[in-house]
Design a protein around this motif. Structure first.
Motif, short mmCIF file in Angstrom:
data_model
loop_
_atom_site.label_atom_id
_atom_site.label_comp_id
_atom_site.label_asym_id
_atom_site.label_seq_id
_atom_site.Cartn_x
_atom_site.Cartn_y
_atom_site.Cartn_z
N ILE A 1 0.75 -1.30 0.12
CA ILE A 1 -0.04 -0.17 -0.13
C ILE A 1 0.73 1.27 -0.15
N VAL A 2 0.71 2.26 -0.77
CA VAL A 2 1.29 3.48 -0.89
C VAL A 2 0.28 4.50 -0.37
N LEU A 3 0.92 5.20 0.79
CA LEU A 3 -0.01 6.31 1.60
C LEU A 3 0.65 7.51 0.81
N ALA A 4 0.01 8.41 0.28
CA ALA A 4 0.42 9.68 0.03
C ALA A 4 -0.10 10.80 0.88
N THR A 5 0.85 11.59 1.67
CA THR A 5 0.46 12.32 2.57
C THR A 5 1.31 13.57 2.48
N ASP A 6 0.88 14.81 3.07
CA ASP A 6 1.51 16.03 2.91
C ASP A 6 2.03 16.27 4.41
N LEU A 7 1.76 15.29 5.27
CA LEU A 7 2.34 15.39 6.74
C LEU A 7 1.70 16.29 7.55
N SER A 8 0.48 16.85 6.98
CA SER A 8 -0.43 17.69 8.09
C SER A 8 -1.30 16.92 8.79
N LYS B 1 20.91 24.34 8.50
CA LYS B 1 19.38 24.02 8.59
C LYS B 1 19.01 22.87 7.99
N ALA B 2 18.31 21.95 8.42
CA ALA B 2 17.71 20.74 7.84
C ALA B 2 16.78 21.24 6.27
N THR B 3 16.93 20.26 5.43
CA THR B 3 16.32 20.81 4.24
C THR B 3 14.67 20.15 4.43
N ALA B 4 13.75 20.38 3.69
CA ALA B 4 12.44 20.17 3.76
C ALA B 4 12.42 18.68 3.65
N ALA B 5 13.30 17.94 2.71
CA ALA B 5 13.24 16.50 2.43
C ALA B 5 13.65 15.70 3.89
N GLU B 6 14.89 16.37 4.50
CA GLU B 6 15.26 15.75 5.58
C GLU B 6 14.24 16.03 6.90
N LEU B 7 13.48 17.02 6.85
CA LEU B 7 12.28 17.10 7.83
C LEU B 7 11.32 16.20 7.85
N ALA B 8 11.09 16.07 6.39
CA ALA B 8 10.01 15.14 6.19
C ALA B 8 10.08 13.47 6.38
N GLN B 9 11.37 13.36 5.99
CA GLN B 9 12.03 12.04 6.36
C GLN B 9 11.82 11.80 7.95
N ARG B 10 12.20 12.59 8.67
CA ARG B 10 12.24 12.65 10.20
C ARG B 10 10.62 12.26 10.66
N GLN B 11 9.85 13.13 10.12
CA GLN B 11 8.67 12.88 10.68
C GLN B 11 7.86 11.57 10.09
N LEU B 12 8.16 11.32 8.94
CA LEU B 12 7.97 9.82 8.45
C LEU B 12 8.28 8.76 9.35
N ARG B 13 9.31 8.84 9.59
CA ARG B 13 10.28 7.82 10.33
C ARG B 13 9.48 7.68 12.02
N ALA B 14 9.38 8.84 12.40
CA ALA B 14 8.60 9.09 13.73
C ALA B 14 7.23 8.43 13.67
N ASP B 15 6.38 8.91 12.49
CA ASP B 15 4.94 8.38 12.62
C ASP B 15 4.82 7.08 12.40
N LEU B 16 5.87 6.05 11.68
CA LEU B 16 5.97 4.78 11.46
C LEU B 16 6.40 4.08 12.52
N ALA B 17 7.24 4.62 13.30
CA ALA B 17 7.92 4.06 14.65
C ALA B 17 6.74 3.20 15.44
N GLY B 18 6.62 1.95 15.63
CA GLY B 18 5.98 1.49 16.78
C GLY B 18 4.54 1.19 16.19
N VAL B 19 4.32 1.01 14.86
CA VAL B 19 3.05 0.97 14.42
C VAL B 19 2.73 -0.72 14.13
N GLY B 20 4.06 -1.41 14.38
CA GLY B 20 3.73 -2.71 14.07
C GLY B 20 3.26 -3.56 12.98
#
Length: 328
Positions: free
Chosen positions: A42-49, A94-113
């Protein structure tokens, strides 16, 4: 069977197939298998908002239920930090937009099982999403983008329209918060092969849900007709068409299917019926013999997505899906 009353009760459903019997996720699947069995990727398309949190929760829920891999994707634009050439100490860079997005995605996916990964893409949003889906062999794209919101400089409505036109796999547009599995599903039908595929896909993917087939007939000049005569004639024809269509379905699908035949515009009836029946998912074929299913007409697709308050699953017609997958 479809009668004058329009609605019939359903029979008990069969249990889902064991996930262990599925082939590897990266193995190429025939088009029929792709639609008749739950997707393995499954591909989830998100703008992280926050507005995409509901789509995230639904995608995780589906991946867990189907033992599928989830790929969370966001599309970012190049920013000044990424183009900065002057060397700076790490603490000043400064972190780039891509780096910030990658951090948030990893944090959101952590622990989802579940089996999950993240991907950052650049460029035109719909094209990037479709490329990610093709590269990963995804069988479903999930998004929570709504018409009046934006993703970067692109309008979310335009993105969904483009995905609906060009995706070779089903597209799930999430509106509601996930409260467990989908329980009641309404499948709009014009009795075409496209609407048959959409109905069969929903029945296979969500085998514990109550299914209702909704056919909206909207004869020309309906407002000028005599209610007691011509409208009843049109309804009789629609009911007969419905009965013939249902008779061609597999016995196990007929056993769990309720039907409703109503006068009116499909986009209006879908929303009204969803509210009246407490349905949580609407299913549409993306091509057919009526305007509702011709997703190439963007205004029609937009009206369905605008007026239907519940989640919507758009299932491409087999021939169209094959052409899109081949890049036609």
């Amino acid at each position: 069977m479809c009668g004058a009353a329009g609605l019939f009760e359903t029979a008990p459903r069969a249990s889902p197939a064991a996930a262990a019997d599925r082939p590897p996720a990266n193995q190429e699947r025939p088009m029929d298998d792709l639609f008749h069995n739950p997707p393995r990727t499954i591909v989830l398309a998100t703008d992280l908002s926050a507005r995409c949190d509901r789509a995230f929760d639904r995608a995780v829920s589906l991946a867990r239920r189907w033992d599928a891999e989830l790929i969370a994707l966001t599309v970012v634009e190049a920013d000044a930090a990424a183009q900065q050439r002057e060397p700076l100490p790490a603490w000043r860079r400064k972190a780039t937009a891509a780096e910030l997005a990658q951090r948030q995605l990893r944090a959101d996916l952590a622990g989802v099982g579940i089996r999950a990964g993240s991907r950052i893409a650049h460029g035109e949003v719909a094209s990037a999403i479709l490329e990610a889906a093709a590269d990963s062999g995804a069988g479903l794209i999930v998004t929570g983008l709504s018409r009046d919101e934006t993703l970067g400089r692109f309008s979310a409505g335009d993105t969904v329209d483009r995905l609906a036109r060009r995706a070779g796999v089903p597209l799930l547009v999430v509106r509601k918060r996930a409260h467990g599995d989908y329980r009641r599903i309404v499948a709009a039908s014009d009795f075409s092969d496209a609407s048959r595929r959409a109905l069969e896909t929903a029945a296979s993917w969500f085998d514990a849900a109550v299914l209702t087939l909704l056919h909206a007939y909207d004869p020309p000049y309906a407002k000028l007709m005599d209610r007691s005569a011509m409208r009843e004639d049109f309804r009789a024809v629609a009911v007969e068409d419905c009965e013939r269509f249902v008779a061609t379905l597999a016995p196990e699908l007929r056993a769990r299917l309720a039907t409703r035949v109503e006068l009116g515009a499909p986009e209006d009836l879908l929303d009204d019926y969803a509210i009246e029946s407490d349905s949580d998912l609407a299913v549409l074929g993306s091509h057919g013999r009526s305007a509702l299913y011709d997703i190439m007409i963007g205004s029609v697709a937009r009206r369905v997505l605008e007026q239907t308050a519940i989640d919507v699953l758009l299932v491409p017609e087999p021939k169209a899906a094959g052409s899109r997958a081949a890049g036609v």
